[in-house]
Design a protein around this motif. Structure first.
Motif, short mmCIF file in Angstrom:
data_model
loop_
_atom_site.label_atom_id
_atom_site.label_comp_id
_atom_site.label_asym_id
_atom_site.label_seq_id
_atom_site.Cartn_x
_atom_site.Cartn_y
_atom_site.Cartn_z
N PHE A 27 46.66 -20.97 7.78
CA PHE A 27 47.36 -21.83 6.82
C PHE A 27 47.25 -21.20 5.45
CE2 PHE A 27 44.14 -24.24 4.33
CZ PHE A 27 43.00 -23.75 4.92
N THR A 28 48.09 -21.69 4.52
CA THR A 28 48.06 -21.13 3.17
C THR A 28 47.32 -22.05 2.22
OG1 THR A 28 50.19 -22.15 2.66
CG2 THR A 28 50.23 -19.90 3.52
N LEU A 29 46.63 -21.44 1.27
CA LEU A 29 45.82 -22.21 0.34
C LEU A 29 46.57 -22.62 -0.92
CD1 LEU A 29 42.42 -20.30 0.54
CD2 LEU A 29 43.00 -22.50 1.53
N ASP A 30 47.81 -22.15 -1.07
CA ASP A 30 48.49 -22.40 -2.34
C ASP A 30 48.82 -23.87 -2.55
OD1 ASP A 30 51.92 -21.45 -1.48
OD2 ASP A 30 50.35 -22.44 -0.32
N ASN A 31 48.79 -24.65 -1.51
CA ASN A 31 49.06 -26.07 -1.63
C ASN A 31 47.94 -26.90 -1.01
OD1 ASN A 31 50.69 -28.22 -2.49
ND2 ASN A 31 51.54 -28.47 -0.44
N SER A 32 46.73 -26.37 -1.08
CA SER A 32 45.58 -27.05 -0.49
C SER A 32 44.52 -27.32 -1.55
CB SER A 32 44.97 -26.21 0.63
OG SER A 32 45.90 -25.96 1.65
N ALA A 33 43.89 -28.46 -1.43
CA ALA A 33 42.73 -28.75 -2.25
C ALA A 33 41.50 -28.28 -1.49
CB ALA A 33 42.64 -30.24 -2.55
N ILE A 34 40.68 -27.46 -2.14
CA ILE A 34 39.51 -26.87 -1.48
C ILE A 34 38.24 -27.26 -2.23
CG2 ILE A 34 38.39 -24.71 -0.82
CD1 ILE A 34 40.87 -25.31 0.81
N GLU A 35 37.24 -27.58 -1.45
CA GLU A 35 35.95 -27.98 -2.01
C GLU A 35 34.88 -26.94 -1.66
OE1 GLU A 35 36.28 -32.82 -1.79
OE2 GLU A 35 35.65 -31.74 0.02
N TRP A 36 33.94 -26.78 -2.57
CA TRP A 36 32.73 -25.98 -2.32
C TRP A 36 31.54 -26.94 -2.29
CZ3 TRP A 36 32.17 -20.98 -1.00
CH2 TRP A 36 33.24 -20.10 -1.23
N TYR A 37 30.74 -26.79 -1.23
CA TYR A 37 29.52 -27.57 -1.07
C TYR A 37 28.34 -26.61 -1.04
CZ TYR A 37 32.47 -31.37 0.81
OH TYR A 37 33.41 -32.35 0.99
N ARG A 38 27.15 -27.17 -1.20
CA ARG A 38 25.95 -26.39 -1.00
C ARG A 38 24.82 -27.30 -0.53
NH1 ARG A 38 24.04 -24.81 -7.19
NH2 ARG A 38 23.41 -26.91 -7.83
N GLN A 39 23.88 -26.68 0.17
CA GLN A 39 22.70 -27.42 0.58
C GLN A 39 21.51 -26.48 0.61
OE1 GLN A 39 22.87 -29.52 4.38
NE2 GLN A 39 21.45 -31.05 3.55
N VAL A 50 35.58 -28.38 -6.94
CA VAL A 50 36.83 -28.70 -6.25
C VAL A 50 37.97 -28.07 -7.02
CG1 VAL A 50 38.36 -30.51 -5.42
CG2 VAL A 50 35.90 -30.92 -5.52
N ILE A 51 38.93 -27.49 -6.31
CA ILE A 51 40.19 -27.12 -6.92
C ILE A 51 41.27 -27.93 -6.24
CG2 ILE A 51 40.47 -25.06 -5.44
CD1 ILE A 51 41.93 -23.79 -7.92
N LYS A 52 41.97 -28.72 -7.04
CA LYS A 52 42.98 -29.63 -6.53
C LYS A 52 44.28 -28.88 -6.23
CE LYS A 52 40.70 -33.56 -7.01
NZ LYS A 52 40.44 -34.48 -5.86
N ARG A 53 45.22 -29.56 -5.57
CA ARG A 53 46.50 -28.95 -5.26
C ARG A 53 47.25 -28.53 -6.52
NH1 ARG A 53 45.72 -32.71 -1.26
NH2 ARG A 53 46.09 -32.00 0.88
N ASP A 54 47.09 -29.30 -7.58
CA ASP A 54 47.80 -28.97 -8.82
C ASP A 54 47.04 -27.97 -9.69
OD1 ASP A 54 46.98 -32.07 -10.63
OD2 ASP A 54 45.74 -30.46 -9.81
#
Length: 124
Positions: A27-39, A50-54
């Motif tokens: 899938f393509t990330l250009d229209n996806s909201a992606i989150e980074w987590y850590r533990q 987080v980077i939102k779709r916009d």
């Protein structure tokens, strides 16, 4: 198959920098909201950035001013630029689409169980 893969972790001294990559396949990330987590061991799962779709970005207070999340459409990747790293940033880092984990507390365990994540160690 839709997949996200993290890379770029490693060992660094306090004050150093790293860039984590989250690359997509299927899938393509250009229209996806992606989150980074850590533990970190013994700690709860934390939503870091987080980077939102916009294109808007949101960072946890613990990393504000030090971490930046950005999207590279040409490479179909999202990056987490981490500067001025501290020992408390030591953790396993994961990326995921925003809609995949509505409950933060279980997100890291869920991704770890599938062999995901990249380890960051900050130590002198």
């Amino acid at each position: 198959e839709v997949q996200l893969e993290e890379s770029g972790g490693g060992s660094v001294q306090p004050g150093g920098s790293l860039r984590l990559s989250c690359t997509a396949s299927g899938f393509t990330l250009d229209n996806s909201a992606i989150e980074w987590y850590r533990q970190a061991p013994g700690n709860e799962c934390e939503l870091v950035s987080v980077i939102k779709r916009d294109g808007r970005t949101i960072n946890a207070r613990s990393v504000q001013g030090r971490f930046t999340v950005a999207r590279d459409i040409a490479k179909n990747a999202v990056y987490l630029h981490m500067n001025n790293l501290k020992p408390e940033d030591t953790a396993k880092y994961y990326c995921a689409p925003e809609e995949d984990y509505p409950v933060i507390s279980t997100a890291c365990a869920g991704m770890d169980s599938r062999g995901k994540g990249t380890l960051v160690t900050v130590s002198s």
